[in-house]
Design a protein around this motif. Structure first.
Motif, PDB file in Angstrom:
ATOM      1  N   PRO A  12       0.826  -1.199   0.000  1.00  0.00           N
ATOM      2  CA  PRO A  12       0.000   0.000   0.000  1.00  0.00           C
ATOM      3  C   PRO A  12       0.865   1.256   0.000  1.00  0.00           C
ATOM      4  O   PRO A  12       1.964   1.262   0.534  1.00  0.00           O
ATOM      5  CB  PRO A  12      -0.790  -0.100   1.307  1.00  0.00           C
ATOM      6  CG  PRO A  12      -0.650  -1.509   1.749  1.00  0.00           C
ATOM      7  CD  PRO A  12       0.617  -2.036   1.160  1.00  0.00           C
ATOM      8  N   ALA A  16      -2.777   4.105   1.830  1.00  0.00           N
ATOM      9  CA  ALA A  16      -3.880   3.921   0.883  1.00  0.00           C
ATOM     10  C   ALA A  16      -4.236   2.443   0.822  1.00  0.00           C
ATOM     11  O   ALA A  16      -3.427   1.589   1.177  1.00  0.00           O
ATOM     12  CB  ALA A  16      -3.449   4.408  -0.495  1.00  0.00           C
ATOM     13  N   PRO A  17      -5.450   2.131   0.378  1.00  0.00           N
ATOM     14  CA  PRO A  17      -5.795   0.714   0.258  1.00  0.00           C
ATOM     15  C   PRO A  17      -4.849   0.023  -0.715  1.00  0.00           C
ATOM     16  O   PRO A  17      -4.285   0.660  -1.595  1.00  0.00           O
ATOM     17  CB  PRO A  17      -7.228   0.734  -0.282  1.00  0.00           C
ATOM     18  CG  PRO A  17      -7.438   2.099  -0.816  1.00  0.00           C
ATOM     19  CD  PRO A  17      -6.501   3.006  -0.080  1.00  0.00           C
ATOM     20  N   GLY A  19      -3.251  -2.460  -3.668  1.00  0.00           N
ATOM     21  CA  GLY A  19      -3.504  -2.538  -5.101  1.00  0.00           C
ATOM     22  C   GLY A  19      -2.182  -2.622  -5.826  1.00  0.00           C
ATOM     23  O   GLY A  19      -1.134  -2.790  -5.218  1.00  0.00           O
ATOM     24  N   LEU A  33      -2.774   3.804  -9.519  1.00  0.00           N
ATOM     25  CA  LEU A  33      -3.031   2.790  -8.504  1.00  0.00           C
ATOM     26  C   LEU A  33      -4.249   2.003  -8.955  1.00  0.00           C
ATOM     27  O   LEU A  33      -5.329   2.559  -9.098  1.00  0.00           O
ATOM     28  CB  LEU A  33      -3.296   3.430  -7.132  1.00  0.00           C
ATOM     29  CG  LEU A  33      -3.762   2.469  -6.046  1.00  0.00           C
ATOM     30  CD1 LEU A  33      -2.637   1.502  -5.684  1.00  0.00           C
ATOM     31  CD2 LEU A  33      -4.224   3.206  -4.825  1.00  0.00           C
ATOM     32  N   PRO A  35      -6.747  -0.358  -7.692  1.00  0.00           N
ATOM     33  CA  PRO A  35      -7.159  -0.846  -6.369  1.00  0.00           C
ATOM     34  C   PRO A  35      -7.470  -2.336  -6.376  1.00  0.00           C
ATOM     35  O   PRO A  35      -7.857  -2.907  -7.401  1.00  0.00           O
ATOM     36  CB  PRO A  35      -8.405  -0.016  -6.050  1.00  0.00           C
ATOM     37  CG  PRO A  35      -8.843   0.595  -7.330  1.00  0.00           C
ATOM     38  CD  PRO A  35      -7.692   0.568  -8.281  1.00  0.00           C
ATOM     39  N   ASP A  36      -7.300  -2.944  -5.208  1.00  0.00           N
ATOM     40  CA  ASP A  36      -7.592  -4.372  -5.062  1.00  0.00           C
ATOM     41  C   ASP A  36      -9.033  -4.692  -5.440  1.00  0.00           C
ATOM     42  O   ASP A  36      -9.330  -5.792  -5.901  1.00  0.00           O
ATOM     43  CB  ASP A  36      -7.334  -4.824  -3.620  1.00  0.00           C
ATOM     44  CG  ASP A  36      -5.868  -5.157  -3.389  1.00  0.00           C
ATOM     45  OD1 ASP A  36      -5.165  -5.443  -4.377  1.00  0.00           O
ATOM     46  OD2 ASP A  36      -5.441  -5.121  -2.227  1.00  0.00           O
ATOM     47  N   ALA A  72      -9.858   3.526 -12.390  1.00  0.00           N
ATOM     48  CA  ALA A  72      -8.522   4.043 -12.095  1.00  0.00           C
ATOM     49  C   ALA A  72      -7.887   4.717 -13.309  1.00  0.00           C
ATOM     50  O   ALA A  72      -6.890   5.422 -13.170  1.00  0.00           O
ATOM     51  CB  ALA A  72      -7.616   2.918 -11.616  1.00  0.00           C
TER      52      ALA A  72
END
Length: 163
Positions: A12, A16-17, A19, A33, A35-36, A72
């Protein structure tokens, strides 16, 4: 700091979350980024190294990312990815399989790293087209001179004509 190290694609960024992080490049000046939440992972049994455990553990990883529906990406980035990765996409979804390691964690990291590399390469802007140039006068003279010398060498090999 995360135990996985600073270069790990799953790390991360500043809280941040998680990904896949793509560092700033010419194709993505602000970085990117993924994200997951946009990534889907499937696990299955792998062939290859692992001995008997390969028959019991789901170490193979299939990482899927919906390029066409990703929030994204900007419009230009999406167009560029869809065009450049067209041969790898199925209905706008990019799928990457990794099974080269014995552990699922290493295969997850390998798949994410491969996604990172693919997206970075595909986002790079096209190189400028070649500008046509004419050979210089000296280059033309050298070429003609070389042709004349080669012609003389070959003429020297011929049998003399009847005179």
């Amino acid at each position: 700091m995360d135990a996985r190290g600073p270069e790990h694609p799953c790390r991360p960024v500043n809280g941040a979350p998680g990904g896949v992080v793509i560092r700033p490049t010419r194709g993505a000046p602000g970085g990117l980024l993924i994200p997951d939440a946009e990534l889907a992972e499937r696990f299955s049994r792998s062939s290859g190294p692992g001995g008997q455990s390969v028959n019991t553990t789901d170490s193979r990883v299939e990482l899927s990312w919906d390029v066409a529906g990703s929030a994204a990406l900007t419009g230009i980035q999406r167009e560029r990815l869809l065009e450049r990765l067209a041969g790898r996409l199925v209905d706008g979804v990019l799928t990457i399989a990794a099974a080269e390691h014995r552990s699922q964690f290493q295969n997850r990291s390998a798949a994410r790293r491969r996604l990172q590399d693919l997206v970075t390469d595909a986002l790079a802007p096209p190189s400028p087209s070649r500008r046509a140039t004419k050979p210089s006068r000296a280059a033309k003279a050298r070429r003609v001179d070389a042709k004349r010398r080669r012609s003389e060498v070959k003429a020297g090999r011929r049998a003399p004509g009847p005179e």
